[in-house]
Design a protein around this motif. Structure first.
Motif, PDB file in Angstrom:
ATOM      1  N   LEU C 164      21.655 -19.529 -21.920  1.00 41.34           N
ATOM      2  CA  LEU C 164      21.934 -20.012 -20.565  1.00 41.34           C
ATOM      3  C   LEU C 164      21.555 -21.489 -20.448  1.00 41.34           C
ATOM      4  CD1 LEU C 164      22.995 -18.952 -17.886  1.00 41.34           C
ATOM      5  CD2 LEU C 164      20.674 -18.247 -17.291  1.00 41.34           C
ATOM      6  N   VAL C 165      20.428 -21.865 -21.029  1.00 41.69           N
ATOM      7  CA  VAL C 165      20.007 -23.263 -20.984  1.00 41.69           C
ATOM      8  C   VAL C 165      20.973 -24.140 -21.787  1.00 41.69           C
ATOM      9  CG1 VAL C 165      18.206 -24.868 -21.704  1.00 41.69           C
ATOM     10  CG2 VAL C 165      17.588 -22.753 -20.513  1.00 41.69           C
ATOM     11  N   SER C 168      24.132 -24.479 -19.838  1.00 42.76           N
ATOM     12  CA  SER C 168      23.881 -25.358 -18.693  1.00 42.76           C
ATOM     13  C   SER C 168      23.859 -26.816 -19.138  1.00 42.76           C
ATOM     14  CB  SER C 168      22.549 -25.001 -18.020  1.00 42.76           C
ATOM     15  OG  SER C 168      22.609 -23.701 -17.484  1.00 42.76           O
ATOM     16  N   GLY C 169      23.270 -27.060 -20.293  1.00 45.35           N
ATOM     17  CA  GLY C 169      23.232 -28.421 -20.816  1.00 45.35           C
ATOM     18  C   GLY C 169      24.626 -28.949 -21.107  1.00 45.35           C
ATOM     19  N   PHE C 171      27.329 -27.999 -19.706  1.00 47.15           N
ATOM     20  CA  PHE C 171      27.922 -28.228 -18.379  1.00 47.15           C
ATOM     21  C   PHE C 171      27.434 -29.558 -17.802  1.00 47.15           C
ATOM     22  CE2 PHE C 171      26.685 -27.872 -13.846  1.00 47.15           C
ATOM     23  CZ  PHE C 171      27.944 -28.041 -13.275  1.00 47.15           C
ATOM     24  N   MET C 172      26.157 -29.839 -17.957  1.00 44.57           N
ATOM     25  CA  MET C 172      25.608 -31.097 -17.426  1.00 44.57           C
ATOM     26  C   MET C 172      26.233 -32.305 -18.131  1.00 44.57           C
ATOM     27  SD  MET C 172      23.431 -30.557 -14.948  1.00 44.57           S
ATOM     28  CE  MET C 172      22.539 -32.115 -14.917  1.00 44.57           C
ATOM     29  N   VAL C 240      30.185 -20.618 -19.482  1.00 45.94           N
ATOM     30  CA  VAL C 240      29.408 -20.907 -18.269  1.00 45.94           C
ATOM     31  C   VAL C 240      30.026 -20.163 -17.083  1.00 45.94           C
ATOM     32  CG1 VAL C 240      28.556 -22.709 -16.703  1.00 45.94           C
ATOM     33  CG2 VAL C 240      28.807 -23.211 -19.151  1.00 45.94           C
TER      34      VAL C 240
END
Lengths: 288, 288, 288, 288
Positions: C164-165, C168-169, C171-172, C240
């Motif tokens: 998940l991290v 998320s990264g 995605f960022m 994601v």
């Protein structure tokens, strides 16, 4: 004709009943056998497995999702084992429809024929049938389609085309609901009540069932019990999204709808109607 | 009645002509005087300024934007100087409508009455009139409204409510076009032509003028000459956006529409029809 | 330690090489055997199957997607057959990570440890490792992680938390690229060149590698050859999206990114870098 | 140099104080005269009107919005009446900056020089100054800029270019906040706390002030008292939107931000910090 029917939920039962009434010889099967009882009482034969139901001219399926269709077709004693023409009424992915078309290589053939209409329309034999497949296959189904529906749209010879049209239609419904919700929220915060706005819309350019039906739901905040539950709506929008990814099509309004379905479910619960995208719109405007 | 009319573009001229035909005593004024000639030939009086046109029972305005209305009302020899009831048909901002309502403090009063309909409908006297204002004022306009339109919707006593409804309606039109464009693009890349999808939509839940009219435009790629130019459409959507900012309403579909109007204008030119949001959708999918 | 490594693409080969250099006893396996040659020449043992590679203390996997991991783990002679602790470095779905955690019920255990960094960082042993799993398992991997990376982040005991991290990264990263692209396009059409804007950004609040690295790519229109291909980026963004659907989280910026990845691929081709969302932004502004 | 300063809010007072400390001869003016007291006590001259303050080498303005700048420049006894070079530090629209540039036709000239930095940075003389205008004008301001800031970026000779860069920077800040909020919400619902995600982000590719400063605010839900109030943030984003409309640039992430600012204000109140877009994201996920 000798017809099998697999998937006896509220929609499927209504469709099968109309086939029986129209005089067809019907065999029925459902994973939960009890759902077949009423039809058997009415004269249908209880098939022992999908393949058994498919031992006729046509086998129709009306199931909840891709997984259920895959199980009925590819599972043990599945439909692929029968000689019948398979007519798939379920709202499934374009990808699965393509796979089914490729795998029905026998004499039976494959027609995709999803339907528009709520259970009430199914009971009245007033569904809209969107059909695609080889012309002679679709021709042979016409009497069956007329028993369950009020009109048949033929959208080509590639079966999955019908699924694409069905999914596009559901996307269009959600788009109309989302747009109405945004407009109604703006109007209401500006002092115009929702019913007044709806009256103007449906009285001018927007006099279509989609605005009348869902407009009333929005005006009356009628989201429970769900006519079509938001998680199922989200599932359908995910199928549209998968098709858009495969075809490389940007669909920003689809993105808005999917976000609002997630929000509505997160905020209101899993049992809410898919029209509750309107509740997500209202909450984002600080209304409850 | 003794009626003045300011703003003789294609819409205004048609409306004024119908007032004349209905037997009203008409005075007309337009910034470019030549546009009044036909009406004067037909029996109207040529007013020398907006205030002169407002020297009767009712003064109607049908102008392009906020600036034009401000000039006609607040400018030298403006409408505020006349005794007539001011009926504003223009598509203007909610904020300006509120300001006009506040400033018409004389006996005349102020009614906001924007219309739905293209020039052809205006010529046929088939507009839809959305009216708001004091009941006795709107009552007194009914015969005039019936001369220019087929139906009047009364949406309250606050004049700007009518503008909010009109702007919401234009937003709804663009929403329907955007959604159709996304669905048609998805369908076409998946092998279903646009006309087929449109036939299914309008034959089922979407049988409303907005889908029929704009659906044909999208199927035929008929974006020039513009029926309603994209920059004007963007201007209207900016008015919706201003209302949404003022009321603190999130409208993500509006955001999509505004982005696609900007894209269409950037890609196609300033003279394109507002339905060309569909071209932006197609280009984003790699189609031309 | 006795370590197996499955998946010898550019990232995996670099990571495995660093393990070898750090003195670990290495067994390697790749579906296309030739990719193992260099490592075998350098002293690694050629395993005959994933299970064989998993016959040690730790088995690491660095594979392209869910399907490849599923094949290596659940397939014939798969990793589940070996006694080793499985450390998954691949960027896979949260759902698959949960499934893997549930199925590694043997003594070996399961740690999820996706990495941040491009191939150059992998070669230099400068990756960032994001690890989650039982504390004693992660503890035992620390020397291995320090051989391949510059820093380890421990994000909990549920393995999928690391995925998940990681997602998320990614995605960022895409969010930063998308935002820069929008700002640069606005600036450029307004007369400010992209390099100037980037200099101000990185010289003030935005002095981070993500803006420096991708900012240069955007300024120089350096989208081919792809450092990370857009279809792979879209695949990650879809992961994601699947997590967001499962958790009922609305992520509108994710929707923008996914639409622009689809648009970039449709417009530019499948071999374009994922930073080409910027090209989609530029084209929508009528620039090429 | 002989410098005038108009606009003595928290930012302006700090900047003016630093000019005084650097030894410049200062005249100050503020609409609410009391705000000038401290500076007058410290040695500044109290100007009787903006024109009076502009009776020197340079007149600097640091005002809240377009209307305030218009009043100070074009109003009675406005800045246009003085001989000084006008340096505008305010965050104003691109359109107004263009208009100011066109109207400063006298010997004084016009430089646009908006700043990045919060009041604390202004007090410490650590602002970032983004300047645009004729080279000799900007040259002459360098000593003044170094008195108030840590670094000057020169972005061209068209003054409004500096405003475009400033607005783009504020858009980039909001984009980073929005993206972090979406990622943190996804992570938290998936079991990863916000602080952990932030540590990984800032420890890898996202080690920039924007992520550190706003990341802490989001982790600690620190939205009151507002460092920069959401309605002011929305005003700035509306200026970006106006520039995007004028330049025909689609900016979908800007649309998301504007919607979330509206939502946050509607849900939380007008006094909330602009970083509260994160609260809108959380509420949409059913969190409070």
């Amino acid at each position: 004709m000798k017809v099998g029917f697999v998937g006896l939920g509220r929609m499927g039962s209504a469709m099968a009943t109309n086939l029986l009434k129209a005089g067809h010889e019907l065999a029925v099967w459902n994973r939960t056998p009890g759902k077949a009882d009423a039809l058997v009482d009415a004269g249908a034969r209880r098939a022992i497995c999908p393949a058994d139901a498919a031992d006729g001219d046509v086998i129709m399926t009306m199931l909840a999702d891709d997984a259920a269709v895959e199980a009925a077709v590819y599972g043990q004693d599945g439909i692929l084992g029968g000689p019948a023409l398979h007519v798939s009424h379920s709202t499934i992915s374009v990808a699965l429809a393509d796979r089914l078309a490729a795998d029905h290589t026998g004499e039976g053939g494959f027609v995709s024929a999803p339907v528009f209409g709520r259970p009430v329309a199914a009971e009245a034999g007033k569904l809209f049938v969107v059909a695609a497949g080889a012309a002679e296959h679709v021709d042979s189904c016409e009497p069956l389609f007329m028993a369950i529906g009020q009109r048949v749209f033929r959208v080509g010879t590639t079966p999955s085309a019908a699924n694409l049209v069905k999914l596009s239609g559901n996307f269009m419904i959600m788009s109309a609901v989302e747009a109405m919700a945004e407009a109604m929220t703006l109007a209401e915060k500006g002092g115009v009540d929702r019913a007044t706005l709806l009256e103007v819309l449906t009285g001018t350019l927007f006099g279509a069932p989609v605005y009348q039906t869902y407009g009333d739901i929005l005006v009356e905040d009628r989201f429970r019990p769900a006519g079509f539950a938001a998680p199922l709506g989200l599932k359908d929008m995910n199928l549209v999204d998968a098709a858009a990814t495969a075809s490389r099509v940007a669909m920003p309004v689809l993105g808005v709808i999917r976000d609002h379905l997630r929000a509505a479910i997160a905020q209101e619960g899993e049992d809410i109607d898919w029209a509750s995208v309107a509740m997500a719109v209202r909450r984002a405007a600080g209304m409850s």
